[in-house]
Scaffold this active site. Structure first.
Site, PDB file in Angstrom:
ATOM      1  N   ARG A 206       0.932  -1.237  -0.061  1.00 45.55           N
ATOM      2  CA  ARG A 206      -0.068   0.044  -0.075  1.00 45.55           C
ATOM      3  C   ARG A 206       0.820   1.212  -0.098  1.00 45.55           C
ATOM      4  O   ARG A 206       0.538   2.264  -0.889  1.00 45.55           O
ATOM      5  CB  ARG A 206      -0.911   0.257   1.117  1.00 45.55           C
ATOM      6  N   PHE A 221     -11.211  -6.175  -4.974  1.00 44.22           N
ATOM      7  CA  PHE A 221     -11.082  -7.186  -3.834  1.00 44.22           C
ATOM      8  C   PHE A 221     -10.539  -6.138  -2.638  1.00 44.22           C
ATOM      9  O   PHE A 221      -9.407  -6.311  -2.253  1.00 44.22           O
ATOM     10  CB  PHE A 221     -10.319  -8.281  -4.325  1.00 44.22           C
ATOM     11  N   ASP A 242     -15.955  -4.975  -3.299  1.00 41.16           N
ATOM     12  CA  ASP A 242     -15.776  -6.493  -2.551  1.00 41.16           C
ATOM     13  C   ASP A 242     -17.012  -6.953  -2.750  1.00 41.16           C
ATOM     14  O   ASP A 242     -18.197  -6.440  -2.550  1.00 41.16           O
ATOM     15  CB  ASP A 242     -15.297  -6.217  -1.128  1.00 41.16           C
ATOM     16  N   ASP A 290      -6.225  -7.177  -5.833  1.00 40.58           N
ATOM     17  CA  ASP A 290      -5.839  -8.063  -4.872  1.00 40.58           C
ATOM     18  C   ASP A 290      -6.732  -9.056  -4.490  1.00 40.58           C
ATOM     19  O   ASP A 290      -7.336  -9.060  -3.508  1.00 40.58           O
ATOM     20  CB  ASP A 290      -5.709  -6.993  -3.610  1.00 40.58           C
ATOM     21  N   CYS A 330      -1.830 -14.003  -4.074  1.00 46.61           N
ATOM     22  CA  CYS A 330      -1.105 -14.550  -2.628  1.00 46.61           C
ATOM     23  C   CYS A 330      -1.564 -16.296  -2.905  1.00 46.61           C
ATOM     24  O   CYS A 330      -1.292 -16.820  -1.723  1.00 46.61           O
ATOM     25  CB  CYS A 330      -2.097 -13.966  -1.615  1.00 46.61           C
TER      26      CYS A 330
HETATM   27  N1  SAH Z   1      -7.129  -5.646  -0.484  1.00 42.68           N
HETATM   28  C1  SAH Z   1      -7.458  -6.160   0.628  1.00 42.68           C
HETATM   29  C2  SAH Z   1      -7.533  -7.489   0.869  1.00 42.68           C
HETATM   30  C3  SAH Z   1      -8.469  -8.200  -0.021  1.00 42.68           C
HETATM   31  S1  SAH Z   1      -8.799  -9.769   0.539  1.00 42.68           S
HETATM   32  C4  SAH Z   1      -6.699  -5.415   1.612  1.00 42.68           C
HETATM   33  O1  SAH Z   1      -5.583  -4.663   1.291  1.00 42.68           O
HETATM   34  O2  SAH Z   1      -6.954  -5.583   2.937  1.00 42.68           O
HETATM   35  C5  SAH Z   1      -9.629 -10.633  -0.744  1.00 42.68           C
HETATM   36  C6  SAH Z   1     -11.230  -9.857  -0.739  1.00 42.68           C
HETATM   37  O3  SAH Z   1     -11.737 -10.463  -1.821  1.00 42.68           O
HETATM   38  C7  SAH Z   1     -12.084 -10.293   0.538  1.00 42.68           C
HETATM   39  O4  SAH Z   1     -12.471  -9.204   1.062  1.00 42.68           O
HETATM   40  C8  SAH Z   1     -12.924 -11.064  -0.325  1.00 42.68           C
HETATM   41  O5  SAH Z   1     -14.365 -10.935   0.394  1.00 42.68           O
HETATM   42  C9  SAH Z   1     -13.049 -10.718  -1.630  1.00 42.68           C
HETATM   43  N2  SAH Z   1     -13.469 -11.379  -2.836  1.00 42.68           N
HETATM   44  C10 SAH Z   1     -13.569 -12.544  -2.919  1.00 42.68           C
HETATM   45  N3  SAH Z   1     -13.876 -13.181  -4.184  1.00 42.68           N
HETATM   46  C11 SAH Z   1     -14.673 -11.909  -4.542  1.00 42.68           C
HETATM   47  C12 SAH Z   1     -15.114 -11.603  -6.049  1.00 42.68           C
HETATM   48  N4  SAH Z   1     -15.553 -12.562  -6.972  1.00 42.68           N
HETATM   49  N5  SAH Z   1     -15.458 -10.474  -6.258  1.00 42.68           N
HETATM   50  C13 SAH Z   1     -15.255  -9.338  -5.205  1.00 42.68           C
HETATM   51  N6  SAH Z   1     -14.748  -9.582  -4.106  1.00 42.68           N
HETATM   52  C14 SAH Z   1     -14.246 -10.800  -3.602  1.00 42.68           C
END
Ligand code: SAH
Length: 387
Positions: A206, A221, A242, A290, A330
């Site tokens: 970040r 995400f 999300d 992400d 990840c």
């Molecule tokens: N970028 C965030 C961490 C992301 S973790 C940070 O910096 O804190 C991954 C996220 O993707 C989770 O919150 C999960 O709810 C979401 N997710 C999973 N599959 C998804 C989809 N198909 N569309 C949107 N969000 C999704």
């Protein structure tokens, strides 16, 4: 008889490469009970080292010391101290970060995260689970936390025959904690949030992304808004997406608490939202991808790669020339070179020219062991669309 295990020739070879995990099929003989510290010998009787034993997991032995000498009686406390000293040396600009990162701190399967005055731990093998009282005592003594929560709900505990529980081990741990990361304040729920509450491993990515962010930002995400909130001060508009309604509610609350009114949060499937944005002709100067680990195991790699390719292809199309894409994976089953290849494919298919500005990994408080590929799980590429 003190606890002991004998390795097959292949197991001995593996231990010699410096990998701390020895699988059941590489162990010829064991005399130990759950969680014991065992002396590990090779087929010809040479002492390979000492390990924690699990009677359930496929990972039967987790090495804690190599060579003939057993680790000292206070090795757990000493390694926690060393882990803390390293984190102090990093001068982290946040009140939440990882204090102990398992194997990389020579404490296999132990995670300890700091959230301000509170600690959250995960004990993910029989050997570490047995040592939790000792770990808690050391943490209390060294850090004087207000509370310590065990987030022992990950599914891997099942593989160890351990109960999945979430409980306060010390003091009181509230459901709402305030922490700061850079300039952003977050409310964290360590009892119910994903992982131990936040995605701490992305903190430095970040920070890195902040150097490039500008214009209209799409944070796909977003979870609690990690990237969206960190980058918002540099951007004219922010769209955070999300799939989880809870996550989106938290993004909104965090945006309000940080006086960032230009952050919009949508509860949507990113795959659908990217298609919709393309259809409506939306454009962005900065995009963050992400996603969760698409490849949870080797078998799911091909499907994961097509998922990564799709979101990267669509994001590259939505990006203005001169704009930046911060794209992450990840999944440790998707290696850095596989990820680079897939993103290159996406760029070729989108018919865009892209340069690689930075190649990054998880933050330094989540160290990578060079002999343990599994510890290099988070890849983060910062790309610039040329045309
Ligand atoms: N970028 C965030 C961490 C992301 S973790 C940070 O910096 O804190 C991954 C996220 O993707 C989770 O919150 C999960 O709810 C979401 N997710 C999973 N599959 C998804 C989809 N198909 N569309 C949107 N969000 C999704």
């Amino acid at each position: 008889m003190s606890p002991s295990a004998t390795l097959s020739r292949r197991g001995e070879e593996r231990a010699r490469t410096g990998h701390p995990w020895i699988y059941r099929s590489d162990v010829d003989d064991v005399s130990a009970v759950s969680g014991d510290l065992v002396r590990v010998t090779g087929a010809r009787g040479r002492v390979v080292g000492h390990a924690m034993f699990s009677d359930r997991s496929e990972i039967t032995l987790r090495m804690v010391a190599l060579g003939p000498d057993p680790p000292g009686a206070s090795f757990v406390r000493e390694r926690i101290e060393a882990a803390l000293r390293f984190r102090e040396s990093l001068a982290i600009d946040a009140t939440a970060y990882r204090l102990v990162h398992g194997e990389a701190d020579r404490l296999p399967s132990l995670i300890v995260d700091r959230y301000g005055d509170y600690l959250v731990l995960q004990a993910l093998s029989q050997g570490i689970d047995r040592r939790v009282p000792e770990i808690v005592a050391a943490l209390v003594d060294l850090l004087h936390p207000k509370g310590i929560l065990a987030r022992n709900d990950p599914r891997v505990r099942q593989l160890e025959g351990l109960e999945q529980t979430v409980e306060a081990l010390y003091g009181d741990v509230p459901e709402r904690l305030e922490i700061r990361e850079g300039a952003v304040r977050y409310e964290v729920d360590p009892w119910h949030g994903q992982k131990t509450g936040l995605f701490l491993d992305q903190r430095e990515n970040r920070e890195a992304a902040l150097r490039y962010a500008r214009g209209r930002l799409l944070d796909a995400f977003s979870y609690n808004g990690g990237f969206a909130l960190a980058l918002a001060p540099k951007c004219t508009s922010v769209l955070a997406v999300d799939i989880s309604e809870d996550a989106v509610a938290r993004i909104r609350a965090n945006a309000a608490a940080n006086a960032l009114p230009h952050v919009e949060a949508r509860a949507m499937n990113v795959f659908d939202e990217l298609r919709e944005l393309e259809r409506t002709g939306a454009r962005f100067e900065t995009i963050v991808l992400d996603p969760p680990a698409f490849a949870k195991n080797k078998a799911s790699v091909p499907k994961a790669l097509s998922g990564y390719k799709e979101i990267n292809l669509r994001a590259l199309k939505l990006l203005e020339p001169g704009g930046f894409l911060v794209t992450c994976s990840c999944s440790y089953n998707v290696t850095e070179s596989m990820f680079l290849d897939i993103v290159a494919d996406a760029a070729a298919d989108a018919r865009v020219e892209v340069s690689l500005v930075e190649k990054r990994a998880q933050g330094r408080d989540h160290p990578i062991l060079i002999n343990v590929p599994e510890t290099y799980y988070l890849k983060c590429l910062i790309l610039r669309k040329l045309a």
